[in-house]
Design a protein around this motif. Structure first.
Motif, PDB file in Angstrom:
ATOM      1  N   LEU A 143      -8.656   2.743  -6.156  1.00  0.00           N
ATOM      2  CA  LEU A 143      -9.846   2.006  -5.733  1.00  0.00           C
ATOM      3  C   LEU A 143      -9.484   1.030  -4.622  1.00  0.00           C
ATOM      4  O   LEU A 143     -10.237   0.875  -3.652  1.00  0.00           O
ATOM      5  CB  LEU A 143     -10.448   1.268  -6.929  1.00  0.00           C
ATOM      6  CG  LEU A 143     -11.705   0.431  -6.690  1.00  0.00           C
ATOM      7  CD1 LEU A 143     -12.798   1.241  -6.016  1.00  0.00           C
ATOM      8  CD2 LEU A 143     -12.203  -0.144  -8.012  1.00  0.00           C
ATOM      9  N   PHE A 144      -8.337   0.401  -4.735  1.00  0.00           N
ATOM     10  CA  PHE A 144      -7.878  -0.495  -3.673  1.00  0.00           C
ATOM     11  C   PHE A 144      -7.703   0.271  -2.369  1.00  0.00           C
ATOM     12  O   PHE A 144      -8.067  -0.229  -1.297  1.00  0.00           O
ATOM     13  CB  PHE A 144      -6.552  -1.161  -4.071  1.00  0.00           C
ATOM     14  CG  PHE A 144      -6.002  -2.085  -3.024  1.00  0.00           C
ATOM     15  CD1 PHE A 144      -6.381  -3.417  -2.985  1.00  0.00           C
ATOM     16  CD2 PHE A 144      -5.107  -1.629  -2.065  1.00  0.00           C
ATOM     17  CE1 PHE A 144      -5.887  -4.280  -2.012  1.00  0.00           C
ATOM     18  CE2 PHE A 144      -4.607  -2.483  -1.086  1.00  0.00           C
ATOM     19  CZ  PHE A 144      -5.003  -3.805  -1.073  1.00  0.00           C
ATOM     20  N   LEU A 145      -7.157   1.477  -2.441  1.00  0.00           N
ATOM     21  CA  LEU A 145      -6.973   2.282  -1.233  1.00  0.00           C
ATOM     22  C   LEU A 145      -8.314   2.562  -0.562  1.00  0.00           C
ATOM     23  O   LEU A 145      -8.421   2.494   0.671  1.00  0.00           O
ATOM     24  CB  LEU A 145      -6.275   3.596  -1.577  1.00  0.00           C
ATOM     25  CG  LEU A 145      -6.115   4.606  -0.438  1.00  0.00           C
ATOM     26  CD1 LEU A 145      -5.289   4.021   0.707  1.00  0.00           C
ATOM     27  CD2 LEU A 145      -5.477   5.895  -0.953  1.00  0.00           C
ATOM     28  N   ALA A 146      -9.335   2.861  -1.346  1.00  0.00           N
ATOM     29  CA  ALA A 146     -10.660   3.118  -0.777  1.00  0.00           C
ATOM     30  C   ALA A 146     -11.198   1.873  -0.082  1.00  0.00           C
ATOM     31  O   ALA A 146     -11.795   1.960   1.000  1.00  0.00           O
ATOM     32  CB  ALA A 146     -11.621   3.576  -1.870  1.00  0.00           C
ATOM     33  N   VAL A 147     -10.997   0.713  -0.687  1.00  0.00           N
ATOM     34  CA  VAL A 147     -11.416  -0.548  -0.070  1.00  0.00           C
ATOM     35  C   VAL A 147     -10.630  -0.792   1.215  1.00  0.00           C
ATOM     36  O   VAL A 147     -11.206  -1.154   2.251  1.00  0.00           O
ATOM     37  CB  VAL A 147     -11.219  -1.721  -1.054  1.00  0.00           C
ATOM     38  CG1 VAL A 147     -11.442  -3.062  -0.358  1.00  0.00           C
ATOM     39  CG2 VAL A 147     -12.167  -1.582  -2.245  1.00  0.00           C
ATOM     40  N   TYR A 148      -9.338  -0.589   1.166  1.00  0.00           N
ATOM     41  CA  TYR A 148      -8.457  -0.771   2.322  1.00  0.00           C
ATOM     42  C   TYR A 148      -8.915   0.093   3.496  1.00  0.00           C
ATOM     43  O   TYR A 148      -9.033  -0.374   4.635  1.00  0.00           O
ATOM     44  CB  TYR A 148      -7.032  -0.426   1.907  1.00  0.00           C
ATOM     45  CG  TYR A 148      -6.010  -0.373   3.007  1.00  0.00           C
ATOM     46  CD1 TYR A 148      -5.417  -1.529   3.498  1.00  0.00           C
ATOM     47  CD2 TYR A 148      -5.593   0.857   3.523  1.00  0.00           C
ATOM     48  CE1 TYR A 148      -4.456  -1.471   4.491  1.00  0.00           C
ATOM     49  CE2 TYR A 148      -4.627   0.917   4.513  1.00  0.00           C
ATOM     50  CZ  TYR A 148      -4.058  -0.251   4.996  1.00  0.00           C
ATOM     51  OH  TYR A 148      -3.110  -0.176   5.990  1.00  0.00           O
ATOM     52  N   ASP A 171       3.196   6.295   2.405  1.00  0.00           N
ATOM     53  CA  ASP A 171       2.358   7.282   3.082  1.00  0.00           C
ATOM     54  C   ASP A 171       0.892   6.851   3.105  1.00  0.00           C
ATOM     55  O   ASP A 171       0.170   7.105   4.069  1.00  0.00           O
ATOM     56  CB  ASP A 171       2.507   8.660   2.432  1.00  0.00           C
ATOM     57  CG  ASP A 171       2.145   8.655   0.954  1.00  0.00           C
ATOM     58  OD1 ASP A 171       2.205   7.573   0.337  1.00  0.00           O
ATOM     59  OD2 ASP A 171       1.808   9.723   0.419  1.00  0.00           O
ATOM     60  N   GLN A 172       0.446   6.159   2.053  1.00  0.00           N
ATOM     61  CA  GLN A 172      -0.924   5.657   2.035  1.00  0.00           C
ATOM     62  C   GLN A 172      -1.106   4.542   3.048  1.00  0.00           C
ATOM     63  O   GLN A 172      -2.150   4.427   3.680  1.00  0.00           O
ATOM     64  CB  GLN A 172      -1.269   5.132   0.634  1.00  0.00           C
ATOM     65  CG  GLN A 172      -1.286   6.193  -0.439  1.00  0.00           C
ATOM     66  CD  GLN A 172      -1.443   5.585  -1.822  1.00  0.00           C
ATOM     67  OE1 GLN A 172      -0.879   4.545  -2.124  1.00  0.00           O
ATOM     68  NE2 GLN A 172      -2.214   6.249  -2.657  1.00  0.00           N
ATOM     69  N   SER A 188      -1.815  -5.065   0.909  1.00  0.00           N
ATOM     70  CA  SER A 188      -1.651  -3.622   1.083  1.00  0.00           C
ATOM     71  C   SER A 188      -0.205  -3.154   0.994  1.00  0.00           C
ATOM     72  O   SER A 188       0.079  -2.114   0.396  1.00  0.00           O
ATOM     73  CB  SER A 188      -2.250  -3.175   2.424  1.00  0.00           C
ATOM     74  OG  SER A 188      -1.521  -3.729   3.510  1.00  0.00           O
ATOM     75  N   VAL A 189       0.712  -3.913   1.554  1.00  0.00           N
ATOM     76  CA  VAL A 189       2.109  -3.477   1.571  1.00  0.00           C
ATOM     77  C   VAL A 189       2.676  -3.386   0.163  1.00  0.00           C
ATOM     78  O   VAL A 189       3.442  -2.471  -0.164  1.00  0.00           O
ATOM     79  CB  VAL A 189       2.959  -4.426   2.442  1.00  0.00           C
ATOM     80  CG1 VAL A 189       4.426  -4.029   2.391  1.00  0.00           C
ATOM     81  CG2 VAL A 189       2.475  -4.405   3.878  1.00  0.00           C
TER      82      VAL A 189
END
Length: 205
Positions: free
Chosen positions: A62-67, A123-124, A116-117
């Motif tokens: 979910l964090f990746l989608a927000v990012y 890769d994301q 994010s890091v």
């Protein structure tokens, strides 16, 4: 060619996913990833836990989608600021200033720069660099290379510029007074642009 029409279930699923991203976006920006729980996200969204896990394997997904959403919106604003200006030097300045403006926004600062890091796999984290950030800078800086910087390649310039911008973003994010740090970073950008302009003018004489 017939247009595919989404079923009611598909539209509801899409709306639920967008709701979860929007709710998580606000919480991640306000509290950070570590201090935001899945329980709080589903309570704020008013959905069952199963609905979240239907769309996302876990909080990190979910964090990746927000990012990705924050990155894409920021890139769109940066490009829009640059293409609205005809002069390539001023267009570059406008685009880079727009990026620095984004560094003051809680969502960009917390989600993209700070969390994010530590949250995303390499890769994301690197995929948006290739598909969002480098194309963004190529759009902003390519006219400058084509019109005023002979001997410089767009690819090299955008990679160097990206490193500098993320250094500036980190400087702003960690500063006790982010607006003051943003002004200092802008002064550096302006100094570099003026130096390049002076150098190209001297070469032309």
């Amino acid at each position: 060619m017939p247009v595919a029409v989404k079923t009611l279930r598909e539209r509801q699923a899409e709306a639920t996913r967008q709701l979860l991203v929007a709710v998580a976006r606000g919480l991640f920006a306000d509290r950070g990833y570590a201090d935001t729980s899945v329980e709080e996200i589903i309570q704020r969204a008013g959905v069952a836990r199963g609905a979240l896990y239907h769309h996302f394997p876990g909080k990190d997904a979910l964090f990746l989608a927000v990012y990705q959403a924050v990155q894409a919106e920021t890139a769109s604003r940066v490009v829009a600021a640059a293409v609205a200006v005809k002069d390539p030097w001023e267009a570059a300045r406008a685009g880079l200033q727009s990026f620095l403006d984004a560094c003051l926004e809680p969502e960009f600062r917390r989600v993209v720069i700070i969390d994010s890091v530590g949250v995303l796999h390499r890769d994301q984290w690197s995929d948006p660099i290739e598909h969002i950030e480098l194309p963004m800078l190529a759009t902003v800086l390519a006219p400058l290379v084509e019109n005023a910087l002979p001997g410089v390649t767009v690819e090299a310039l955008v990679h160097v510029a990206l490193g500098g911008l993320y250094g500036a973003a980190l400087y702003i994010a960690r500063a006790p007074e982010p607006p003051a740090a943003r002004a200092e970073a802008e002064a550096v950008v302006d100094t570099i642009i003026r130096g390049l302009q002076a150098g190209t003018a001297a070469d032309a004489d």
